[in-house]
Motif scaffolding. Structure first.
Motif, PDB file in Angstrom:
ATOM      1  N   MET A 145      -4.381  -2.668  12.287  1.00 33.86           N
ATOM      2  CA  MET A 145      -4.699  -2.486  10.824  1.00 33.86           C
ATOM      3  C   MET A 145      -4.620  -3.927   9.906  1.00 33.86           C
ATOM      4  O   MET A 145      -3.884  -4.687  10.424  1.00 33.86           O
ATOM      5  CB  MET A 145      -3.257  -1.708  10.324  1.00 33.86           C
ATOM      6  CG  MET A 145      -3.432  -0.170  10.523  1.00 33.86           C
ATOM      7  SD  MET A 145      -2.345   0.905   9.593  1.00 33.86           S
ATOM      8  CE  MET A 145      -2.952   2.355  10.126  1.00 33.86           C
ATOM      9  N   ARG A 146      -5.078  -4.032   9.023  1.00 34.73           N
ATOM     10  CA  ARG A 146      -5.101  -5.239   8.206  1.00 34.73           C
ATOM     11  C   ARG A 146      -3.826  -5.261   7.556  1.00 34.73           C
ATOM     12  O   ARG A 146      -3.496  -5.059   6.357  1.00 34.73           O
ATOM     13  CB  ARG A 146      -6.289  -5.173   7.116  1.00 34.73           C
ATOM     14  CG  ARG A 146      -7.489  -5.294   7.635  1.00 34.73           C
ATOM     15  CD  ARG A 146      -8.631  -5.274   6.632  1.00 34.73           C
ATOM     16  NE  ARG A 146      -8.577  -4.589   5.591  1.00 34.73           N
ATOM     17  CZ  ARG A 146      -9.120  -3.302   5.673  1.00 34.73           C
ATOM     18  NH1 ARG A 146      -9.900  -2.794   6.579  1.00 34.73           N
ATOM     19  NH2 ARG A 146      -9.213  -2.608   4.352  1.00 34.73           N
ATOM     20  N   THR A 147      -2.746  -5.792   8.328  1.00 34.55           N
ATOM     21  CA  THR A 147      -1.313  -5.644   7.855  1.00 34.55           C
ATOM     22  C   THR A 147      -0.848  -6.852   7.161  1.00 34.55           C
ATOM     23  O   THR A 147      -0.136  -6.935   6.234  1.00 34.55           O
ATOM     24  CB  THR A 147      -0.369  -5.503   9.074  1.00 34.55           C
ATOM     25  OG1 THR A 147      -0.594  -6.745   9.982  1.00 34.55           O
ATOM     26  CG2 THR A 147      -0.679  -4.394   9.868  1.00 34.55           C
ATOM     27  N   ASP A 186      -7.794  -1.334  10.522  1.00 35.49           N
ATOM     28  CA  ASP A 186      -7.938  -0.207   9.696  1.00 35.49           C
ATOM     29  C   ASP A 186      -7.290  -0.559   8.288  1.00 35.49           C
ATOM     30  O   ASP A 186      -6.393  -1.275   8.199  1.00 35.49           O
ATOM     31  CB  ASP A 186      -7.238   0.950  10.386  1.00 35.49           C
ATOM     32  CG  ASP A 186      -8.050   1.463  11.484  1.00 35.49           C
ATOM     33  OD1 ASP A 186      -9.304   1.396  11.614  1.00 35.49           O
ATOM     34  OD2 ASP A 186      -7.369   2.024  12.467  1.00 35.49           O
ATOM     35  N   ASP A 187      -7.664   0.359   7.230  1.00 35.67           N
ATOM     36  CA  ASP A 187      -7.037   0.101   6.287  1.00 35.67           C
ATOM     37  C   ASP A 187      -5.624   0.413   6.120  1.00 35.67           C
ATOM     38  O   ASP A 187      -5.348   1.452   6.478  1.00 35.67           O
ATOM     39  CB  ASP A 187      -8.121   0.794   5.101  1.00 35.67           C
ATOM     40  CG  ASP A 187      -7.470   0.703   3.459  1.00 35.67           C
ATOM     41  OD1 ASP A 187      -6.783   0.935   3.111  1.00 35.67           O
ATOM     42  OD2 ASP A 187      -8.325  -0.550   3.072  1.00 35.67           O
ATOM     43  N   PRO A 188      -4.895  -0.284   5.270  1.00 36.05           N
ATOM     44  CA  PRO A 188      -3.421   0.146   5.272  1.00 36.05           C
ATOM     45  C   PRO A 188      -3.199   1.394   4.709  1.00 36.05           C
ATOM     46  O   PRO A 188      -2.028   2.094   4.712  1.00 36.05           O
ATOM     47  CB  PRO A 188      -3.043  -1.028   4.290  1.00 36.05           C
ATOM     48  CG  PRO A 188      -3.677  -2.201   4.464  1.00 36.05           C
ATOM     49  CD  PRO A 188      -5.135  -1.698   4.580  1.00 36.05           C
ATOM     50  N   SER A 189      -4.135   1.953   3.840  1.00 36.66           N
ATOM     51  CA  SER A 189      -3.990   3.529   3.368  1.00 36.66           C
ATOM     52  C   SER A 189      -3.609   4.270   4.118  1.00 36.66           C
ATOM     53  O   SER A 189      -3.171   5.332   4.005  1.00 36.66           O
ATOM     54  CB  SER A 189      -5.311   3.539   2.270  1.00 36.66           C
ATOM     55  OG  SER A 189      -6.377   3.849   3.113  1.00 36.66           O
ATOM     56  N   GLU A 198      -9.053  -8.837   8.784  1.00 32.77           N
ATOM     57  CA  GLU A 198     -10.560  -8.569   8.628  1.00 32.77           C
ATOM     58  C   GLU A 198     -10.809  -7.180   9.104  1.00 32.77           C
ATOM     59  O   GLU A 198     -11.483  -6.604   8.492  1.00 32.77           O
ATOM     60  CB  GLU A 198     -11.201  -9.853   9.282  1.00 32.77           C
ATOM     61  CG  GLU A 198     -10.920 -11.267   8.860  1.00 32.77           C
ATOM     62  CD  GLU A 198     -11.768 -12.239   9.704  1.00 32.77           C
ATOM     63  OE1 GLU A 198     -12.613 -11.784  10.473  1.00 32.77           O
ATOM     64  OE2 GLU A 198     -11.433 -13.394   9.501  1.00 32.77           O
ATOM     65  N   ALA A 241       0.835  -1.321   0.028  1.00 31.82           N
ATOM     66  CA  ALA A 241       0.221  -0.047   0.041  1.00 31.82           C
ATOM     67  C   ALA A 241       0.943   1.274   0.060  1.00 31.82           C
ATOM     68  O   ALA A 241       0.761   2.162  -0.842  1.00 31.82           O
ATOM     69  CB  ALA A 241      -0.821  -0.086   1.249  1.00 31.82           C
TER      70      ALA A 241
END
Length: 285
Positions: free
Chosen positions: A183-185, A219-222, A216, A25
């Motif tokens: 985070m969704r790492t 937070d989003d990796p962005s 799942e 990301a």
């Protein structure tokens, strides 16, 4: 080593652990924002179709690190930014963590980042310019149970980054840490080779929480990618950035509460142990 014509437009960024998750990301966002990005991974084939080249790299090996950095310098002529993202998490109680398992955790998360920094610093120092962003963790500030070895590796990364930041600032180089949580790492998890049965149930609950969060519900990796971009592009980058909905609150609680109060808060929040048995008549446990 590839031999290509040197390109001078756009800052050059090297991102480790870029085949998936946070690294991919981050590398993708930097490429979209005008950086000339080189990703690196132990398995470059995992990032087919990425908008950046992916180089082979094992941060545990001196020769692999030297070859990767030399390839970037040969292709681009410089490295303006290093993002140390490669890593994994060992999940186990301290008692059931062998010395070899603890060393392995440090070898990747701490010594791997140190190898990369040592490899890029001479060229940055020569040019009196450069940015280094080390991906830390909330665990590096607030160590949770069953992540002792992982937290130790991130503690070490925090300490050496802070020392380095002071040492290289007069040379025009800036160092930043990003402390993230939830985070969704897609981070890989390792487990004790010789688990202790007494720790099995709470360890399994902790692993379940980590897997749900990193696969799942996190937070989003962005969010991390945007924070890295801020640290790289700011005129006055901070030493520490905190990313994650609950990370700042937990860091504040660790500093504000007493040791006993904080321990009770952690136990209650994580729910890793069964609730205590009800008191017997007369007050006996």
């Amino acid at each position: 080593m590839h031999t290509t014509t040197l390109e001078t437009h756009g800052p050059v960024a090297l991102v480790t652990g870029a085949s998936s998750g946070l690294g991919r990301a981050t590398a993708t966002l930097l490429a979209a924002r005008g950086y000339r990005v080189f990703g690196a991974s132990r398995d470059p084939s995992r990032a087919a179709g990425a908008p950046f080249p992916l180089l082979p790299l094992d941060v545990r090996e001196d020769a692999s690190v030297a070859a990767c950095v030399a390839e970037v310098l040969g292709a681009a002529g410089r490295i303006d930014a290093l993002v140390n993202n490669a890593g994994y998490a060992f999940v186990g109680a301290v008692e059931e963590t062998s010395l070899d398992e603890a060393r392995g955790q440090m070898e990747t998360n701490y010594f791997g980042a140190l190898r990369m920094m040592r490899a890029v610093l001479p060229e940055m120092r020569r040019r009196k310019a450069g940015r280094i962003v080390n991906i830390s963790s909330l665990a590096g500030v607030v160590p949770p149970p069953f992540l002792g070895a992982y937290a130790a590796s991130k503690h070490a990364l925090e300490a050496i980054s802070e020392s380095l930041a002071i040492e290289v600032r007069p040379r025009g180089i800036h160092v930043s840490l990003i402390e993230l949580d939830g985070m969704r790492t897609g981070i890989p998890f390792a487990h004790p080779a010789r688990p202790e049965p007494d720790h099995a149930a709470p360890r399994a609950r902790m692993l379940g929480r980590l897997e749900r969060m990193t696969r799942e519900t996190g937070d989003d990796p962005s969010l991390l990618a945007r924070c890295v971009l801020e640290a790289l592009s700011s005129d006055a980058p901070r030493l520490r950035y905190v990313v994650g909905e609950h990370a700042a609150a937990l860091i504040d609680a660790r500093r504000r509460l007493s040791e006993a109060e904080y321990a009770r808060e952690v136990v209650a929040r994580l729910g890793l142990w069964d609730p205590p048995a009800a008191a017997a008549p007369g007050g006996a446990a």
